[in-house]
Design an enzyme around this catalytic site. Structure first.
Site, mmCIF file in Angstrom:
data_model
loop_
_atom_site.group_PDB
_atom_site.id
_atom_site.type_symbol
_atom_site.label_atom_id
_atom_site.label_comp_id
_atom_site.label_asym_id
_atom_site.label_seq_id
_atom_site.Cartn_x
_atom_site.Cartn_y
_atom_site.Cartn_z
ATOM 1 N N ASP A 362 0.774 -1.240 0.000
ATOM 2 C CA ASP A 362 0.000 0.000 0.000
ATOM 3 C C ASP A 362 0.803 1.287 0.000
ATOM 4 O O ASP A 362 0.261 2.335 -0.347
ATOM 5 C CB ASP A 362 -0.979 -0.014 1.173
ATOM 6 C CG ASP A 362 -2.118 -1.006 0.950
ATOM 7 O OD1 ASP A 362 -2.354 -1.367 -0.217
ATOM 8 O OD2 ASP A 362 -2.751 -1.423 1.931
ATOM 9 N N TYR A 450 -10.255 -0.986 1.201
ATOM 10 C CA TYR A 450 -10.026 -1.195 2.632
ATOM 11 C C TYR A 450 -9.831 0.130 3.357
ATOM 12 O O TYR A 450 -9.255 1.072 2.819
ATOM 13 C CB TYR A 450 -8.789 -2.071 2.862
ATOM 14 C CG TYR A 450 -9.150 -3.454 3.353
ATOM 15 C CD1 TYR A 450 -9.621 -3.650 4.646
ATOM 16 C CD2 TYR A 450 -9.044 -4.565 2.526
ATOM 17 C CE1 TYR A 450 -9.968 -4.906 5.102
ATOM 18 C CE2 TYR A 450 -9.390 -5.831 2.960
ATOM 19 C CZ TYR A 450 -9.854 -5.996 4.257
ATOM 20 O OH TYR A 450 -10.205 -7.235 4.708
#
Length: 742
Positions: A362, A450
């Site tokens: 990420d 998410y």
């Protein structure tokens, strides 16, 4: 008489030292403050004035351009910062780290520069990585302009395949006003170095589209900087692979393939929405419990400098990775120089090409810039102190993220400590208790589907907790029967794919100074003759300490036995009882490795081999990862394994603990519409281990002691206002303490 004067002078000297220490900490905090919009604009304007760089707008539609991609604070070297923090000397000049994409040249590349001094920059120099590694242009994070061109490719695909999409799903892509499709892109973008090929998954463009895949995926080769030369290399439709869109269309029209027909879309189906449904017997005409500050706020915030209950620290939110704290002190003594989020990964499994390719790293999506507005009363208490953040990422000017960070004090609704001392006659000798109040600094990262909630929590007894809670939508793919080996069916045609989350932190501890050592403590059974009954033996546990002298010995692999106590201490400083002053790291995690050692993408996340690795501090080993790893994990610019390869001595040295926590997530029906936070929080504690002479929370005046008086009536002793306040209770504290039969 003279003794009293000596005590007074010593007290005044200690007070003066404490005041000076605080002043230096506050003075130095701005070294770690994120770039201001003014500084960002100054850096941009200066670099634009440097004609040799040939910079143009990041939003220019061409990919063959030189443009600024990322700008953030360049943190000073530790020894330079400590001169300001520990001696009150002048702070080093502020500088910016700037990522420039050079696409308009024969050999395109990505280059990083250090620009300064701020706020009036006048020079720049090259920022290099360990081993002088160059940054492949293909490893760059994807930009908004590149997404626009990918959308254009999909529109061309749809022009040929929209009949199939309409008949199969009831939705179409592009040039539609209702029942439209959208897409999610998968990374890494290829199977080896130098590639830029992305699997793209089509989804219904409805609320919560992440869990509406439609069984159509395409592999786009977008390596060429001329987007007109991009190609579709593969198509996956209803479990079948095709070499081109044309092949799919031809075989579909001939009826030689298995066709897909999704159920008619029901607009009333609330499947992926937050709209309440079902029954709950909680009253809805009143609000639930709320946090209050009955007599006002008890923590102080001065720009990026925070103080609370003996704690002080500076914070920032790094655009590339997220929340960091610096110069963490308790009662003026430094515990850690830096505690910072480094990386978050989610590696998936599945049956569709998008699912089996999904390995999200990420920082490559600049998760620090994904810190969107926090909702009062939900994301943070209404009483929280909210802070705006500013980022310069894939833009031509600073972007403001309103209320993206919050700081608040809360009660945990469980005592920090308490004891009821019975007299075993229906009464008590005393009751003592201390409310457990903590300070929380929080931000979030919504990295596409998410949502990560990042917390640093500070307790009154010198304990600090780092915690991440996962929520948001699951990453879902189209259901196939074989997919049940890799997840759970959560809707008619949707599979929730299994995945593992791992989070990496840098914990630069300075326990009573920079010279620290590390040991692990376990238990071993011992068997010896009972000294008071020689015909018997005693079996019990004995402390077993292992001193770790080298970096390799302090790198613990996932899957191997992990020590129960991880103790960092200063070998040169003792507490009152002769123990080395120390702190220990305590885990709240059930993470594990995500790939075999050395297997392709695993080379980019070598930190994920270890729940804990301890290294000597180096200014050249600032981070465990980089923003380029997502799209170039096979030959990464930053390789954590190199930090421990030289196996340096770590006894009585400046140490850094690299902490990895995580959990396995097998999605289930209760993950619809969203994964919930209970049970999905992991992290670690920093706990004092003989650092103090006694529990430092004894300094808290929130303690309550109750003793029976001479008449047996409870007598309350407290050091805070007797009545909490009308918003909590108008009644004074009362405690009876007796028990009797009825």
């Amino acid at each position: 008489m003279w003794f009293s004067w000596i005590l007074l002078l010593a007290s005044l000297a200690a007070s003066s030292t404490s005041s000076r220490t605080r002043e230096w900490a506050q003075h130095g905090a701005l070294m770690f403050a994120d770039l201001t919009p003014r500084e960002m604009n100054a850096v941009r304007d200066y670099l634009y004035s440097c004609s040799e760089l040939g910079l143009t707008s990041a939003r220019d539609k061409s990919l063959k351009k030189n443009s600024i991609f990322l700008m953030e604070l360049h943190v000073p070297r530790k020894h330079e910062a400590l001169r300001a923090l520990d001696r009150g000397q002048a702070k080093p000049s502020r500088q910016a780290r700037v990522v420039v994409q050079f696409g308009n040249q024969m050999e395109p590349n990505v280059t990083e520069f250090i620009v300064g001094p701020l706020p009036f920059p006048k020079s720049y120099h090259l920022k290099t990585f360990k081993g002088e590694r160059l940054i492949r242009f293909e490893s760059r994070p994807i930009s908004a302009v590149e997404y626009e061109h990918l959308n254009g490719v999909l529109e061309k695909v749809a022009a040929k395949a929209n009949t199939i999409l309409q008949e199969s799903t009831g939705f179409t892509f592009g040039n539609c006003t209702d029942r439209c499709l959208t897409f999610s892109d998968i990374a890494p973008r290829g199977l080896g170095p130098g590639e830029r090929r992305t699997w793209i998954m089509l989804q219904k463009f409805v609320e919560g589209y992440f869990i509406h895949p439609v069984g159509f995926e395409v592999l786009v080769n977008h390596k060429d900087l001329d987007h007109n030369k991009w190609t579709v290399d593969k198509v996956w439709y209803n479990g079948q692979y095709f070499d081109s869109v044309e092949e799919l269309v031809e075989k579909y029209e001939k009826g030689t393939i298995s066709k897909l027909k999704l159920p008619e879309h029901d607009e009333e189906d609330l499947f992926s929405t937050y709209i309440p449904r079902g029954h709950m017997n909680t009253r809805t005409n009143i609000h639930g419990a709320k946090l209050v500050e009955p007599q006002g706020r008890r923590f102080q915030v001065d720009q990026n400098f925070v103080e609370y209950a003996g704690w002080s620290f500076a914070y920032r939110v790094r655009s590339s990775a997220g929340l960091q704290i610096f110069d963490l002190r308790f009662n003026g003594e430094r515990i850690a120089y830096e505690i910072s989020l480094q990386e978050a990964i989610a590696f998936y499994s599945g049956d569709t090409p998008a699912a089996m390719q999904t390995k999200y790293i990420d920082a490559g999506w600049a998760m620090g810039t994904s810190d969107y507005e926090l909702a009062p009363g939900i994301d943070c208490p209404e009483i929280a102190h909210f802070v705006d953040l500013y980022h310069y990422y894939d833009t031509d000017k600073p972007v403001r993220y309103r209320n993206a960070l919050c700081i608040f004090e809360m009660t945990t609704a469980i005592p920090l400590r308490r004891h009821y001392n019975s007299n075993f006659k229906g009464g008590f000798n005393f009751y003592g208790g201390l409310e457990n109040h903590v300070l929380v600094i929080r931000t979030t990262s919504t990295v596409y589907n998410y949502d990560y909630i990042w917390d640093f929590v500070f307790y009154q007894n010198g304990v600090m907790e780092s915690r991440v809670s996962a929520t948001g939508y699951i990453h879902a793919t189209f259901f196939t029967e074989n997919g049940l080996n890799y997840g759970t069916r959560v809707y008619n045609y949707v599979l929730g794919n299994l995945h593992t989350h791992l989070i990496n932190y840098k914990v630069d501890l300075d326990i009573a100074g920079r010279d620290n050592s590390f040991e692990s403590i376990d238990l071993k059974y011992v068997n010896f003759t009972n000294p008071w009954s020689p015909e018997h033996t005693v079996v019990q546990s004995k402390l077993h300490r292992t001193q770790h002298e080298t970096e390799r010995s302090a790198a613990f692999r996932f899957g191997k036995k992990f020590p129960k106590y991880l103790h960092f201490y200063n070998p040169n400083q003792n507490n009152k009882w002769g123990h080395k002053k120390g702190y220990r790291i305590q885990y709240n995690s059930h993470g594990n490795s995500v790939l075999p050692r050395g297997w392709r993408e695993e080379n980019g996340i070598t930190w994920a081999r270890y729940p804990l690795a301890v290294t000597r501090h180096k200014d050249s080993e600032v981070t465990s990862t980089s923003i380029y790893t997502q799209n170039e994990p096979w030959e990464p610019v930053v390789s954590f394994e190199e930090y421990i390869r030289n196996n340096e001595n770590i006894v009585n040295q400046d140490l850094v603990a690299w902490v990895t926590v995580g959990f396995l997530h097998i999605p289930h029906s209760e993950d619809i519409p969203n994964t919930a936070t209970p049970g999905n929080s992991v992290g670690f504690f920093l706990r004092p281990f003989n650092f103090f002479d006694e529990d430092p929370s004894l300094a808290s005046r929130s303690t309550v002691i109750v003793r029976p008086d001479e008449k047996g009536q409870p007598k309350v002793q407290r050091w805070t206002p007797e009545v909490v306040g009308h918003c909590v209770s108008d009644k004074p504290f009362f405690y009876n303490g007796t028990y009797a039969g009825v």
